[in-house]
Design a protein around this motif. Structure first.
Motif, PDB file in Angstrom:
ATOM      1  N   ALA A  38       0.810  -1.216   0.000  1.00 28.05           N
ATOM      2  CA  ALA A  38       0.000   0.000   0.000  1.00 28.05           C
ATOM      3  C   ALA A  38       0.846   1.270   0.000  1.00 28.05           C
ATOM      4  N   ARG A  39       1.786   1.375   0.917  1.00 29.64           N
ATOM      5  CA  ARG A  39       2.584   2.590   1.013  1.00 29.64           C
ATOM      6  C   ARG A  39       3.398   2.819  -0.252  1.00 29.64           C
ATOM      7  N   HIS A  40       3.952   1.747  -0.791  1.00 33.77           N
ATOM      8  CA  HIS A  40       4.743   1.848  -2.019  1.00 33.77           C
ATOM      9  C   HIS A  40       3.857   2.275  -3.183  1.00 33.77           C
ATOM     10  N   ASP A  41       2.665   1.685  -3.324  1.00 32.14           N
ATOM     11  CA  ASP A  41       1.758   2.018  -4.417  1.00 32.14           C
ATOM     12  C   ASP A  41       1.389   3.495  -4.399  1.00 32.14           C
ATOM     13  N   LEU A  42       1.021   3.993  -3.221  1.00 28.65           N
ATOM     14  CA  LEU A  42       0.594   5.380  -3.095  1.00 28.65           C
ATOM     15  C   LEU A  42       1.737   6.343  -3.373  1.00 28.65           C
ATOM     16  N   ALA A  43       2.901   6.052  -2.837  1.00 29.44           N
ATOM     17  CA  ALA A  43       4.055   6.922  -3.045  1.00 29.44           C
ATOM     18  C   ALA A  43       4.467   6.945  -4.511  1.00 29.44           C
ATOM     19  N   ARG A  44       4.381   5.794  -5.162  1.00 32.37           N
ATOM     20  CA  ARG A  44       4.764   5.720  -6.576  1.00 32.37           C
ATOM     21  C   ARG A  44       3.858   6.596  -7.431  1.00 32.37           C
ATOM     22  N   GLU A  45       2.555   6.518  -7.209  1.00 31.98           N
ATOM     23  CA  GLU A  45       1.668   7.339  -8.031  1.00 31.98           C
ATOM     24  C   GLU A  45       1.825   8.817  -7.696  1.00 31.98           C
ATOM     25  N   ALA A  46       1.977   9.158  -6.430  1.00 31.35           N
ATOM     26  CA  ALA A  46       2.154  10.559  -6.053  1.00 31.35           C
ATOM     27  C   ALA A  46       3.387  11.149  -6.736  1.00 31.35           C
ATOM     28  N   ALA A  47       4.461  10.378  -6.767  1.00 32.09           N
ATOM     29  CA  ALA A  47       5.687  10.846  -7.419  1.00 32.09           C
ATOM     30  C   ALA A  47       5.479  11.002  -8.919  1.00 32.09           C
ATOM     31  N   LEU A  48       4.757  10.057  -9.518  1.00 33.08           N
ATOM     32  CA  LEU A  48       4.510  10.113 -10.958  1.00 33.08           C
ATOM     33  C   LEU A  48       3.623  11.302 -11.317  1.00 33.08           C
ATOM     34  N   VAL A  49       2.572  11.529 -10.530  1.00 35.75           N
ATOM     35  CA  VAL A  49       1.683  12.664 -10.788  1.00 35.75           C
ATOM     36  C   VAL A  49       2.457  13.970 -10.668  1.00 35.75           C
ATOM     37  N   THR A  50       3.269  14.101  -9.637  1.00 36.13           N
ATOM     38  CA  THR A  50       4.062  15.313  -9.433  1.00 36.13           C
ATOM     39  C   THR A  50       5.004  15.547 -10.610  1.00 36.13           C
ATOM     40  N   GLU A  51       5.690  14.498 -11.034  1.00 40.84           N
ATOM     41  CA  GLU A  51       6.627  14.605 -12.152  1.00 40.84           C
ATOM     42  C   GLU A  51       5.923  15.046 -13.433  1.00 40.84           C
ATOM     43  N   GLN A  52       4.807  14.395 -13.761  1.00 43.79           N
ATOM     44  CA  GLN A  52       4.117  14.710 -15.004  1.00 43.79           C
ATOM     45  C   GLN A  52       3.456  16.085 -14.964  1.00 43.79           C
ATOM     46  N   ALA A  53       2.965  16.494 -13.803  1.00 45.32           N
ATOM     47  CA  ALA A  53       2.373  17.826 -13.673  1.00 45.32           C
ATOM     48  C   ALA A  53       3.423  18.903 -13.914  1.00 45.32           C
ATOM     49  N   HIS A  54       4.626  18.709 -13.382  1.00 41.64           N
ATOM     50  CA  HIS A  54       5.711  19.669 -13.597  1.00 41.64           C
ATOM     51  C   HIS A  54       6.113  19.709 -15.073  1.00 41.64           C
ATOM     52  N   ARG A 106      -3.419  21.744  -7.707  1.00 41.07           N
ATOM     53  CA  ARG A 106      -2.520  22.711  -7.080  1.00 41.07           C
ATOM     54  C   ARG A 106      -1.146  22.782  -7.747  1.00 41.07           C
ATOM     55  N   SER A 107      -0.945  21.989  -8.782  1.00 41.11           N
ATOM     56  CA  SER A 107       0.392  21.859  -9.371  1.00 41.11           C
ATOM     57  C   SER A 107       0.795  23.041 -10.239  1.00 41.11           C
ATOM     58  N   GLY A 108      -0.176  23.794 -10.717  1.00 42.48           N
ATOM     59  CA  GLY A 108       0.137  24.910 -11.601  1.00 42.48           C
ATOM     60  C   GLY A 108       0.065  24.584 -13.079  1.00 42.48           C
ATOM     61  N   CYS A 109      -0.200  23.321 -13.425  1.00 44.50           N
ATOM     62  CA  CYS A 109      -0.312  22.957 -14.838  1.00 44.50           C
ATOM     63  C   CYS A 109      -1.766  23.062 -15.297  1.00 44.50           C
ATOM     64  N   ARG A 110      -1.963  23.031 -16.592  1.00 48.78           N
ATOM     65  CA  ARG A 110      -3.313  22.892 -17.142  1.00 48.78           C
ATOM     66  C   ARG A 110      -3.742  21.444 -16.930  1.00 48.78           C
TER      67      ARG A 110
END
Length: 251
Positions: A38-54, A106-110
């Motif tokens: 669970a912790r790994h799954d959530l952290a992985r997606e959060a990191a991916l979303v952050t990366e792609q939003a930037h 909240r990321s600032g992207c469209r």
């Protein structure tokens, strides 16, 4: 459209990708939370979303994020099934998806967030609803949530809906992508059993996540009066179960 991911949704979107330059479809998120990871799954997606939003913000691209319109988000008592209803997710998956939506906003992207019903079609993973029910029916025992209901949507309709929303330039919106029809899990199992020629023993589990998903915003933004018959789910299952049975026969 740049597609991030290689699974069920990613494959379905490839047919419309050339029509939508400047869109990054994030189709590599968590489709379930495995207790042991669970912790790994959530952290992985959060990191991916952050990366792609930037990335999207730096390129002035639109991030297309897929959330959920399932009971995980809309199953709380009193929830209207509209995008604006007060959400009180009862599962870690629902809470995670809502947190990812907030991260995107909240990321600032469209951005454009699509909350998906239970998509059904070729290439689904075994743990997803219909493949899991078919496997259980063939094994002779099905776990049935009662009085739970589910909104089934053919993946081809999902692709059309997404195509129309992107083609209309919709962004900065959260939109339910669903049929708007809620079918009891017991009725879904009835049809799966008929299609597989089985009569499985049903193990009932009480779950109060009976809910309906509103598609009023989808109708408005896509400029199409989406209307699905009450038995729409049967056609969805006819196609999907047939495909699954042909694959099993070929193995």
């Amino acid at each position: 459209m740049e597609i991030v991911g290689s699974g069920f949704i990613a494959g379905a979107l490839r047919t419309i990708a050339p029509r939508h330059p400047g869109v990054v479809a994030l189709a590599a998120g968590v489709s379930r939370i495995r207790p042991e990871y669970a912790r790994h799954d959530l952290a992985r997606e959060a990191a991916l979303v952050t990366e792609q939003a930037h990335r999207c913000a730096s390129r002035n691209a639109t991030l297309l994020y897929f959330s959920t319109a399932s009971a995980a988000l809309y199953g709380a008592p009193g929830c209207s099934g509209t995008e604006e209803c007060r959400h009180a997710p009862r599962t870690s998956y629902g809470r995670h998806k809502l947190a990812m939506e907030r991260l995107v906003k909240r990321s600032g992207c469209r951005w454009l967030i699509l909350r998906l019903a239970h998509l059904v079609g070729p290439g689904q993973r075994p743990h997803q609803l219909v493949p899991a029910l078919v496997a259980q029916a063939l094994d002779g025992r099905v776990r049935v949530l009662r009085p739970a209901s589910r909104d089934l949507l053919d993946v081809t309709d999902f692709v059309t809906m997404t195509d129309l929303l992107l083609g209309a330039g919709v962004e900065g919106e959260t939109v339910n992508v669903a049929s708007g029809r809620s079918t009891e899990v017991d009725a879904i199992v009835d049809h799966v059993a008929a299609l597989t020629g089985t009569d499985p023993v049903r193990h009932y589990v009480e779950e109060s996540s009976r809910h309906t998903v509103s598609i009023d915003r989808l109708r408005s933004l896509s400029s199409r009066p989406w209307t699905f018959a009450e038995d729409y789910y049967k056609g969805v299952l006819d196609r999907s179960v047939g495909d699954l049975l042909r694959v099993r026969t070929a193995l």
